[in-house]
Each structure stands twice: as structure tokens, then as C-alpha cells.
Design a protein around this motif. Structure first.
Motif, PDB file in Angstrom:
ATOM      1  N   LYS A 146       5.244   6.339  -8.895  1.00 57.46           N
ATOM      2  CA  LYS A 146       4.675   7.455  -8.129  1.00 57.46           C
ATOM      3  C   LYS A 146       3.240   7.735  -8.576  1.00 57.46           C
ATOM      4  O   LYS A 146       2.297   7.723  -7.772  1.00 57.46           O
ATOM      5  CB  LYS A 146       5.552   8.696  -8.352  1.00 57.46           C
ATOM      6  CG  LYS A 146       5.135   9.940  -7.625  1.00 57.46           C
ATOM      7  CD  LYS A 146       6.156  11.053  -7.898  1.00 57.46           C
ATOM      8  CE  LYS A 146       5.899  12.277  -7.028  1.00 57.46           C
ATOM      9  NZ  LYS A 146       7.074  13.179  -7.005  1.00 57.46           N
ATOM     10  N   GLU A 147       3.074   7.911  -9.886  1.00 55.86           N
ATOM     11  CA  GLU A 147       1.736   8.212 -10.411  1.00 55.86           C
ATOM     12  C   GLU A 147       0.762   7.083 -10.101  1.00 55.86           C
ATOM     13  O   GLU A 147      -0.357   7.310  -9.665  1.00 55.86           O
ATOM     14  CB  GLU A 147       1.794   8.427 -11.931  1.00 55.86           C
ATOM     15  CG  GLU A 147       2.431   9.737 -12.343  1.00 55.86           C
ATOM     16  CD  GLU A 147       2.926   9.693 -13.785  1.00 55.86           C
ATOM     17  OE1 GLU A 147       3.801  10.514 -14.134  1.00 55.86           O
ATOM     18  OE2 GLU A 147       2.449   8.818 -14.550  1.00 55.86           O
ATOM     19  N   PHE A 148       1.226   5.843 -10.296  1.00 60.51           N
ATOM     20  CA  PHE A 148       0.328   4.722 -10.030  1.00 60.51           C
ATOM     21  C   PHE A 148      -0.110   4.733  -8.568  1.00 60.51           C
ATOM     22  O   PHE A 148      -1.295   4.600  -8.254  1.00 60.51           O
ATOM     23  CB  PHE A 148       0.991   3.383 -10.337  1.00 60.51           C
ATOM     24  CG  PHE A 148       0.212   2.215  -9.790  1.00 60.51           C
ATOM     25  CD1 PHE A 148      -0.902   1.735 -10.478  1.00 60.51           C
ATOM     26  CD2 PHE A 148       0.522   1.639  -8.563  1.00 60.51           C
ATOM     27  CE1 PHE A 148      -1.653   0.679  -9.965  1.00 60.51           C
ATOM     28  CE2 PHE A 148      -0.227   0.595  -8.041  1.00 60.51           C
ATOM     29  CZ  PHE A 148      -1.310   0.116  -8.740  1.00 60.51           C
ATOM     30  N   HIS A 149       0.851   4.929  -7.659  1.00 62.99           N
ATOM     31  CA  HIS A 149       0.515   4.873  -6.233  1.00 62.99           C
ATOM     32  C   HIS A 149      -0.527   5.940  -5.886  1.00 62.99           C
ATOM     33  O   HIS A 149      -1.488   5.671  -5.160  1.00 62.99           O
ATOM     34  CB  HIS A 149       1.751   5.044  -5.367  1.00 62.99           C
ATOM     35  CG  HIS A 149       1.467   4.859  -3.900  1.00 62.99           C
ATOM     36  ND1 HIS A 149       1.419   3.617  -3.310  1.00 62.99           N
ATOM     37  CD2 HIS A 149       1.141   5.755  -2.929  1.00 62.99           C
ATOM     38  CE1 HIS A 149       1.103   3.752  -2.029  1.00 62.99           C
ATOM     39  NE2 HIS A 149       0.934   5.036  -1.763  1.00 62.99           N
ATOM     40  N   GLN A 150      -0.331   7.141  -6.442  1.00 57.75           N
ATOM     41  CA  GLN A 150      -1.286   8.223  -6.165  1.00 57.75           C
ATOM     42  C   GLN A 150      -2.669   7.857  -6.714  1.00 57.75           C
ATOM     43  O   GLN A 150      -3.680   7.968  -6.030  1.00 57.75           O
ATOM     44  CB  GLN A 150      -0.773   9.525  -6.765  1.00 57.75           C
ATOM     45  CG  GLN A 150       0.453  10.058  -6.008  1.00 57.75           C
ATOM     46  CD  GLN A 150       1.231  11.085  -6.795  1.00 57.75           C
ATOM     47  OE1 GLN A 150       1.123  11.164  -8.024  1.00 57.75           O
ATOM     48  NE2 GLN A 150       2.051  11.869  -6.092  1.00 57.75           N
ATOM     49  N   ARG A 151      -2.697   7.348  -7.953  1.00 54.51           N
ATOM     50  CA  ARG A 151      -3.959   6.943  -8.578  1.00 54.51           C
ATOM     51  C   ARG A 151      -4.634   5.849  -7.734  1.00 54.51           C
ATOM     52  O   ARG A 151      -5.802   5.930  -7.382  1.00 54.51           O
ATOM     53  CB  ARG A 151      -3.677   6.429  -9.992  1.00 54.51           C
ATOM     54  CG  ARG A 151      -4.838   6.565 -10.944  1.00 54.51           C
ATOM     55  CD  ARG A 151      -4.412   6.398 -12.394  1.00 54.51           C
ATOM     56  NE  ARG A 151      -3.569   5.222 -12.622  1.00 54.51           N
ATOM     57  CZ  ARG A 151      -2.314   5.271 -13.048  1.00 54.51           C
ATOM     58  NH1 ARG A 151      -1.731   6.434 -13.258  1.00 54.51           N
ATOM     59  NH2 ARG A 151      -1.616   4.173 -13.254  1.00 54.51           N
ATOM     60  N   PHE A 152      -3.845   4.850  -7.373  1.00 50.05           N
ATOM     61  CA  PHE A 152      -4.355   3.708  -6.606  1.00 50.05           C
ATOM     62  C   PHE A 152      -4.941   4.170  -5.274  1.00 50.05           C
ATOM     63  O   PHE A 152      -6.042   3.785  -4.874  1.00 50.05           O
ATOM     64  CB  PHE A 152      -3.207   2.715  -6.379  1.00 50.05           C
ATOM     65  CG  PHE A 152      -3.592   1.463  -5.644  1.00 50.05           C
ATOM     66  CD1 PHE A 152      -4.054   0.343  -6.321  1.00 50.05           C
ATOM     67  CD2 PHE A 152      -3.480   1.387  -4.253  1.00 50.05           C
ATOM     68  CE1 PHE A 152      -4.396  -0.819  -5.633  1.00 50.05           C
ATOM     69  CE2 PHE A 152      -3.815   0.233  -3.574  1.00 50.05           C
ATOM     70  CZ  PHE A 152      -4.280  -0.871  -4.268  1.00 50.05           C
ATOM     71  N   THR A 153      -4.173   5.042  -4.584  1.00 52.34           N
ATOM     72  CA  THR A 153      -4.620   5.536  -3.274  1.00 52.34           C
ATOM     73  C   THR A 153      -5.935   6.296  -3.401  1.00 52.34           C
ATOM     74  O   THR A 153      -6.876   6.077  -2.646  1.00 52.34           O
ATOM     75  CB  THR A 153      -3.546   6.475  -2.675  1.00 52.34           C
ATOM     76  OG1 THR A 153      -2.277   5.806  -2.731  1.00 52.34           O
ATOM     77  CG2 THR A 153      -3.859   6.807  -1.233  1.00 52.34           C
ATOM     78  N   GLN A 154      -5.996   7.168  -4.426  1.00 50.28           N
ATOM     79  CA  GLN A 154      -7.209   7.950  -4.676  1.00 50.28           C
ATOM     80  C   GLN A 154      -8.388   6.999  -4.936  1.00 50.28           C
ATOM     81  O   GLN A 154      -9.435   7.082  -4.310  1.00 50.28           O
ATOM     82  CB  GLN A 154      -6.992   8.818  -5.912  1.00 50.28           C
ATOM     83  CG  GLN A 154      -7.798  10.099  -5.942  1.00 50.28           C
ATOM     84  CD  GLN A 154      -7.161  11.087  -6.924  1.00 50.28           C
ATOM     85  OE1 GLN A 154      -6.535  10.670  -7.903  1.00 50.28           O
ATOM     86  NE2 GLN A 154      -7.271  12.363  -6.648  1.00 50.28           N
TER      87      GLN A 154
END
Lengths: 560, 560
Positions: free
Chosen positions: A549-557
Motif C-alpha cells: 500500500k505504502e509503496f503504491h502511494q509513494r510510486f503514484t506520487q
């Protein structure tokens, strides 16, 4: 050999000299390393001897990794020195084979584990291999009864050990009495041990509510993969537009595409409907076969139910429609049913193709050719390492059956311990037997934990903006759809990577989580996914899902 | 589908209806039946449950052996009812595969065993299967230490059992610590467990007097057969006169011809010299390769040493000559060395191709491509059922090696119990360890019994007029030459049989002894042989040899 050809070889050989160690090694590592999994249950054992550290494997690399010494290239002995077998002169069909489940990302994961073990700093403490359905590696315990019987079969002197339950002993005796010389060290019949095939037949009859099963239609195999490849091998013939085509689902388990590539058969894709929970639409099957008839000879239809990597469980109606379709289009049906005990979702139930076929009456039951596959590797057993499995074959031409048995005889027999394990899976402790209680307890615990983890995975992933995950109705994987920002797609394409490979590689480097990109299983153009097993222990799975979850949010940002 | 084609199918389907049960069954039986071997060591077990009698397998045959119901053939639904997969529409290369070691004669032997068990009168009390090197089925005992470790690995709770020796426990711990989750139920790396490959490498270094071995060149396999087929698969390419040709000895072990047929490669025969104790002459290799270059592209040379079925052990000089020949003719060397511990004859010694290659200096050691194969199935272990083995690969192009690992990854991994067993074979009890004494005692007993039986077999067979048998220097078989009277050759030819098949079938029917005709391995035209294992216990072997003697005399008399 032409001068030009020699030139190619020499330049290649020179190039080999310049390959870095990691580069060389990356391409060759397997999926695991000794004792590398920190989740291993502890044993009362001495520490692993230094001789088995990966260091040694690396240290002596230089010794035999020289390619051809440059200074010798000019001598007239060159003809005898250029390699016989090179990337240019090897079997071209082998080069076409791809198997993402153990592909580059897993090789990188193995490297990262080595680097961690060598003390290199990483943004994570351990690598979590959620790429493959390897239950025991994730800490799942084997069924005690199964392992007791295997120990008894391995070392029959234990039959006089009073600590082993009587039912384990009687199973072991029955297995050993079916082995030449009462030893698992003897070859079995190529089709498998008779008594095991008979137990498999009775299991299928119970599973399918009494539909008859002939032990002579049962072939024990080296895992399900072996049976699937063997069946495909029988089906392949013709050239050009008459070449055998085989229909496989997209997304698929890449064994199918790999085997078809190696056999030089034509892969016919039919797309599962992600919007309808990865369901199988007959109209899509029809589209696929109609188009395929223009360039090949479609002869077989492969179904994976419950689905891998997609986790859907087919309805009885859908299976009936598929069988009618196969009969109408004259397709040999191959039903991959290795997850038949892995059904979790409310209202979902496993229906075997065999049962449905026979309930459709003689018009189908006596004519439609079907091979169905099972394995010791999945369900509640998770005994992948034993390579046990079977296939049941329905309505196969007798002469072809003779050819099949002949073909199997060349490899002598499937591993006997795997056959023994398969026997235990289809003939577990019965009510009234001493081990019944513990067996049911262990099986239930494993299956309900999986059901819980299936639900958990779906729930957590669906809380993430840009990730949407269908219910994991069955099997052992989630295959969520992920939104990858344009900028990331662009950067991936520029570096010659699939966008979802780019995404998974980044996740691995930043979090230590090893997933398989959707492109390794096939997906609709412009959509991106990853496959993640639901096998880690619940507490670890929660951490893993939050990291994703955290990675996806970071990646998207980062890329928006 | 053309009307003609449909006609073929219908007539075939109708013909299927007329196939007798035995005829159908004969083609499909495996090589063994449950508890069928009267030589099985006795176990303190309940009698085998009736459910596992072969009767059941037969009784339900009719259920699914109908082919297509006649009355339905005329309906217009015919298109959907004609079988997809028939002898005419299956993979043609599979049809070309032959494997005599488990061919028609073995299927007849299995039938005879059934008939005996069903009370039919025969001129013999039991069937003796001397057709295959299946040591445990012939009563050979497994090595206690190996089985103790396998039991510990299967059921680690036994690690706290004080009756198991400490060295068995430490071996088991080392193996389990190399398995994901400390379980043999986990997948291993596709190349095999790292620590096992490291033990194999050290074994090879000891065996070869210190010649370096890189664990990264070791690939664990599912028996040696798996490795051999995989290597051949990599080598096959080209079409017509550029098609890959592979040189194999005649007589050969039929795995080679079977694999080449399946891969569509060209089999290049070189004949071993029976007059010189089945020795390998370089001039014959040269003749074979020269002729072959006119119709294919010879790329590999297969050697079986010690020889199967011929039992010769190659001299060091001969191996050196073969290596020079391979270098000169640019051939990839494949050394089948699964009988490396089975050397019996005075003055004979096993020399590995790897050792000789490296002793020939860098010109050869750094350039000649070599794959050598070993197995858990032969030597003093005889653990065929575990399907353990390894191959060592020398001077293979790095990119090809990457392709090899990729190809292996599709099948996930070799059976882990077989890998564990391979580890014990290459890393047995050492002096000073508790199990050392019993291990040496058991190994010596087995090997010296084999040496005795090798001598006995040669001696007895050579007392028979019309049978001449070369010394069994190594391996597990005698391959005597037999004189078959003209009249018998004529009768065989009239009945469409190879004369030595005719001879062996007659012997089976009259004596219950199952041998494999020389024609299954290849032999010079006009010469006839059979292969017989030397594995039966000495007393039984004596009886067997006398029966062979009597039969040959009777047969010769009858047809002269």
C-alpha cells in the motif's frame, strides 16, 4: 563453418570475457538459497556448516567462467576451440520459453538476499518471496500423518516403533507392499503404482458423488506440470496453418505458454473477464477459436479452475457451457484442477469437469475427451518438493493411450515418494482411525487460515487508490489491477521494461517484497497487474500488504 | 475435415470395439503390479486389502473402453463425436519413440504374473524380471544410513529420537536447513539445493584427485535420464542436412534413441567392438562421423561408461582418444557415468571424463564441452524410485547456461527427497562418525556380491554352446551373443518378429524369465543378443542361469 560464422563466435567469446560476475550469476540463480528464509521453523540443529554458504559458489566462478582465452583465438586450432553449443546454435524453441514465476525479478530477489546476508545495507531487513505458491517455505506446516507415513516408508524399521499410530503403519505397509522388494527405492510401473491409482480412482468417485472412475485412466505424474506437458506433447502436430493450436486463458499460469513455445504449438489466447470477477465467457472462447482457425488447427482447450493467477471459481453452469463448446468445436479438454480444495468465497463450490461431463449424459460423457490434473503441491498439503501428482484421462483413444504409456516408460516412473504422498492425499485418515482427529484439525486450520488471508488481501488492497482487486474466491493468489502513471509507463518503456515489471522491480528494491508482474501471465493491453500469494502467515501478510500500500502511494506520487 | 478422413476415423473407432481386453491391456500395463514380486522381503504387515488386487482395474475396464458407440456413428453429430486425438492425428515424433526395456515383452511378463496370481497353470511358479536394473525389486537392501536420514528429513520430530545416530541427525539437519521453511515439501532452486550442489562438487573433486569442481556447474536432476534428455534438447536444431546429429554407441541404452526420436534429431550409430570386449575404436567413431556429415550436422557424442548394456569399462587411454576426437570433430561430449561404482573386473578402473579432460591440459580442459551424468539409481545404492541424479557441465557457453536454468525453472525443481538422497551418496558417513562402519559394511557387501554375480554370469553362460558372453567388467548387465538357428529366424520373420524377440518371448512363456532382446539396444545385422541383469540374489541367479542354459539347448534342438 563460414568465416562470418567464426567471426560471430569469436566476438561472442570475447564479449563473454567482459560479462560481470553478477550479470553472469543473475541469469543462473534459482529461486531459493540454503536456509535463506528467516521464516523457517526452528530446529534443534547445529549451525549450518560454512561449506554451504553461497560464498563458495561464487568464489570459484572464475575457474570455469573464462569463455575462450583471447590469446588463443588466433591460433589455427580455432575450429576446435569455438564452442559447439552457443546461443546462436542452440535449440531455437527453447530460447522462446519464458517462465516469469522464476524470472529476472526472482533472480534479483535471490541476489538481494545474498547482499543482505553479506551485510549490505538495504531499506528492508528481509526479502519476502510472495512470487510463488510455496506453502512450506512460507511456514505452513506439513500434515503430521502424511510425514509419519513417509518416514515409515523411508525407514520401515520404524514399523516396530510404538510411538507411530497404527493407521500410519497400515498405510505405510500397504504402500510398501505395492513396491517391488517392499522398497520405495524400486521403480514403479510407468503409469504409477497400481494400488495408488486405485486409491485415486476411489477418491475421484467420492469427490464426484459416485461417478465411476477407472484406475486404468489414472496416470501418476511428477507434479501436475509433468502431466500437462505430456498431454500437450501428444496433441502437437501439423505445420503452418494446420499446426496444433491450444487455447489458454489470459491471464494464465505460464507453464502453458512455456510448454507450447517449447513444443512449437500455437498459443490461442482467450481473455477472462476481469470486470465479472475473471469469469469465462463462451462468446470470448468462440471469438478466439474462430480467429485461430484462420492460422492454425485448434485442438485443445485448457481451463484452470480454481484460477491461477486470477483466483476465480467457475460455476457449474459455466463448466457445462465450456464442455458443450469443446464438443461442438472438437477440442480436447484439459482441466487444471490442482486448487480443488482451495475454495474460500461464500456460495462458491468446486465442480470437477469430470463430474459435470458425466452428468450431461452419454452424448457428452462418452465422447468428449478430457484430461484433468491434480497435485500434492497445493490445497492444504503444499508438498511441492515431493513432485507428486496424477492425471485422469477420459475418452482417450486406446491406441493413443498405448502411445502415452510407452512415452512415459522412457522416463521409467514418477518419484515413488511423491506417489506415496499422492496416495495419502486421496486416502487420508478415516473416522474412527487414530489419526483422524489430528488430520482434520490440521487440514481445517490451514484451509481456514487461507480463507481468512484471501479475504484480508482483497480488503486491504481495495483500500488503496489505484489498486482494484477481485475477490480471491479460490487458489492461493491475488491478481490485483494496478494503475501505473503515464510518466512511469514512459520511463519503463524508455528503459525497455514492461511497466508492471518496472513497478515490481522498484517495489522489490524499496521494500524487499518479490511479486510477479502481470505481464508474466498475460493481460489486456494497457492494463497492469501483479500476482501475490496469500500464503504468508497472517501477521506477516498484514505487514506485507501495508508495505505494498505504502509503496503504491509513494510510486503514484513520484510519477504523477 | 474430409469425408475420407472421417471414414478413416469411423472405421478405426469401429475397430476399437473389437479389441480384446487382453489386447487393450497388454499395450497399457506398466512394469510391475502391487506386491507382485515374490522376492519381496517380508514385512510385519496386515494382508494387502482386496481393493488393491488387479481384479478391480480389469473389472471396470468395460466402463470407459467403448471407443464410440456404433449406433451413434451414423448421426450427423459425427463431427463432434469422432475423437480429436487419434493415432493418426497425434504427435508423429512420439509414435517413433521405442523403449524396449519396458516394451511388449515386459507387458507380457506382467500379464503372466496376473495369470499366475489368478491361478492359471504355467510351466513355472514365478516370473523373474531380469529385464531392468531395479536392485531393490530384486531384494537388494537399501543403505541403512541413507534411509535413516530420509526418515528424519520426512518427519523431523524424529530428531529427538535417541535411537537415530548423531551423524544421521546432523546430515538431516543440514539438508533441512537448506530447504525453504526447513521442509522437504518446499520447492528448491531449479538447479537444485545449493548445499547439495556444493557437496556434489566436493565429491567430484575427491573422486577426480583434486581437479577443481565449481558447484555452479552442477545441476540436480530427476534421475540421470532427465539430465540427458535436457542436454539433448538444448543441442537440437537445424533442418534437413543441417539437422543436429548425435553419436550413440550400438548397443546403446534405449533412452538415447527414444529421446532423439522424440526430439527429431538424427541418430548416428557407432558400433562397439564385441570381439574386443565391446571396446570403443576411434576408427569406428571416425567412420560414423564422416558418413553422417553427408546427411546431418553431428554435434554431440554420447559415451556410456561403464557400458549399458555391454558392461565394458573404458581404459584411460581410450577416454583420452575420445576427447581428442571430440575436440577435433567439434562434438559436445555427453558422458553417462551412472555405473561409476560398478567396476568388477581385475585391472579395470573407472576414469571420469572430467578428470581425464583436465589432465590433458588447458588446450582441452578449457575448450571441450562436456556434460557428465550420475544418479542415485545404480552403483551400491540402487535407489531408482527416488529419481535422484545430477549433471556436471564443463565449458558450457554462459548464455546457453542461462537458457538451461530458465528451461529447468519451468518444471520448478527436481524431487527434493531425490536431492537429499543424492546428497547422502556424495557425502556418506566419514571415518570416525557413528554410522561409518555399518555404511562401509553394507556398501562392500553389495558391491562384492555384484562382482561375484558378474563373474558367475559370464562363466555359466559361456558353458552353453551357442551363447558367448564377454566379461561383465562393470555395470549391472550381461549382453551375451546367442546363435539362433536358421529355422527359428525363418519362423520369427514369418510372424513379423525380430529373431531375438521371438527367442526371448519363447523363453518367457516357457521359463518365466523376462529378458530384453538385443534388437532393443541395437546390434550388428545378423547377430543376436539379450540383456540380462546380474541383480538377482546369487542362489536365484544360479537357478535363472541354468534355466536359460536349458532353454537355449531345448530351443536350439527344436529348430535345428
Amino acid at each position: 563453418m563460414s568465416a562470418a560464422r567464426m567471426q560471430v563466435l569469436s566476438s561472442r567469446n570475447v564479449r563473454l570475457l567482459s560479462r560481470g560476475r553478477n550479470e553472469v550469476f543473475a541469469g543462473r540463480s534459482g529461486a531459493q538459497r540454503p536456509g535463506g528464509d528467516p521464516r523457517t521453523r526452528s530446529l534443534t540443529c547445529p549451525p549450518l556448516s560454512s561449506s554451504s554458504s553461497p560464498g563458495r559458489a561464487l568464489s570459484s566462478l572464475s575457474a570455469t567462467r573464462r569463455g575462450l582465452p583471447k590469446e588463443k583465438m588466433s591460433e589455427n586450432g580455432i575450429m576446435s576451440r569455438a564452442k559447439v553449443l552457443t546461443i546462436d546454435t542452440m535449440n531455437p524453441t527453447v530460447k522462446k520459453v519464458e517462465y516469469a514465476v522464476r524470472g529476472p525479478i526472482v533472480q534479483r530477489a535471490v541476489e538481494l538476499e545474498r547482499e543482505l546476508s553479506e551485510g549490505m545495507k538495504k531499506p528492508f531487513a528481509e526479502v519476502i518471496k510472495a512470487n510463488i505458491g510455496d506453502a512450506h517455505a512460507m511456514g505452513q506446516q506439513p500434515i503430521t500423518f502424511f510425514r509419519q507415513v513417509l518416514a515409515l516408508c523411508s525407514y520401515p524399521e520404524l514399523l516396530s516403533d510404538s510411538t507411530f499410530p497404527e493407521d500410519a503403519k497400515s498405510r505405510a505397509c500397504r504402500i510398501l507392499q505395492s513396491c517391488g522388494g517392499n522398497s520405495m527405492g524400486s521403480y514403479s510401473a510407468s503409469q504409477g503404482i497400481d494400488s495408488v491409482r486405485q486409491d485415486v480412482a476411489r477418491y475421484i468417485e467420492r469427490r464426484d458423488g459416485g461417478v465411476a472412475c477407472d484406475p486404468d485412466n489414472i496416470y501418476l505424474t511428477t507434479g501436475a506440470s509433468d502431466g500437462i506437458v505430456t498431454m500437450l506433447k501428444l496433441l502437437v502436430c501439423g505445420e503452418g496453418t494446420t499446426r496444433t493450436g491450444v487455447m489458454i486463458p489470459i491471464p494464465q499460469y505460464p507453464l502453458y505458454s512455456a510448454a507450447l513455445a517449447e513444443l512449437g504449438a500455437v498459443q490461442i489466447n482467450y481473455f477472462l473477464n476481469e470486470e465479472k470477477c475473471w469469469s469465462l465467457d463462451i462468446t470470448e472462447l468462440q471469438r478466439a477459436v474462430n480467429e485461430a482457425r484462420q492460422y492454425c488447427n485448434p485442438r485443445a482447450l485448457c481451463i484452470i479452475n480454481p484460477g491461477n493467477p486470477t483466483g476465480q471459481v467457475q460455476s457449474r453452469q459455466c463448466i457445462e457451457d465450456v464442455i458443450r463448446f469443446a464438443a461442438k468445436e472438437r477440442l480436447f479438454l484439459m482441466a487444471d484442477e490442482v486448487y480443488q480444495d482451495n475454495v474460500y468465497a461464500e456460495g462458491c463450490q468446486f465442480h470437477s469437469f469430470k463430474k459435470v461431463l458425466f452428468e450431461m449424459g452419454p452424448e457428452y460423457a462418452e465422447t468428449v475427451e478430457l484430461a484433468s490434473f491434480h497435485s500434492t503441491s497445493k490445497c492444504y498439503m503444499g508438498e511441492c518438493g515431493f513432485r507428486g501428482g496424477y492425471m485422469e484421462i477420459i475418452n482417450m483413444d486406446d491406441e493413443v493411450k498405448d502411445q502415452l504409456t510407452k512415452l512415459l516408460s522412457v522416463r521409467l516412473c514418477p518419484p515413488v515418494p511423491g506417489q506415496a504422498l499422492m496416495d495419502l492425499v486421496v486416502n487420508p485418515p478415516q473416522p474412527g482411525e487414530p489419526s483422524y482427529g489430528s488430520f482434520i484439525k490440521e487440514r481445517t486450520a490451514t484451509l481456514s487460515a487461507l480463507a481468512e488471508k484471501a479475504k484480508l488481501t482483497e480488503q486491504v488492497l481495495n483500500t488503496v487508490q489505484g489498486i482494484s482487486c477481485n475477490p480471491v474466491q479460490g487458489a492461493m493468489y491475488s491478481f490485483p489491477r494496478i494503475t501505473i502513471p503515464e510518466k512511469a509507463v514512459k520511463e519503463a518503456t524508455e528503459t525497455g521494461q514492461q511497466p508492471d515489471m518496472f513497478y515490481c522491480m522498484k517495489m522489490l528494491e524499496e521494500t524487499g517484497i518479490c511479486l510477479v508482474p502481470g505481464s508474466g501471465f498475460g493481460q489486456k493491453d494497457g492494463t497492469y497487474h501483479f500476482r501475490m500469494t496469500i500464503l504468508p502467515p497472517t501477521d506477516k501478510l498484514k505487514i506485507l500488504l501495508n508495505k505494498v500500500k505504502e509503496f503504491h502511494q509513494r510510486f503514484t506520487q513520484q510519477y504523477s
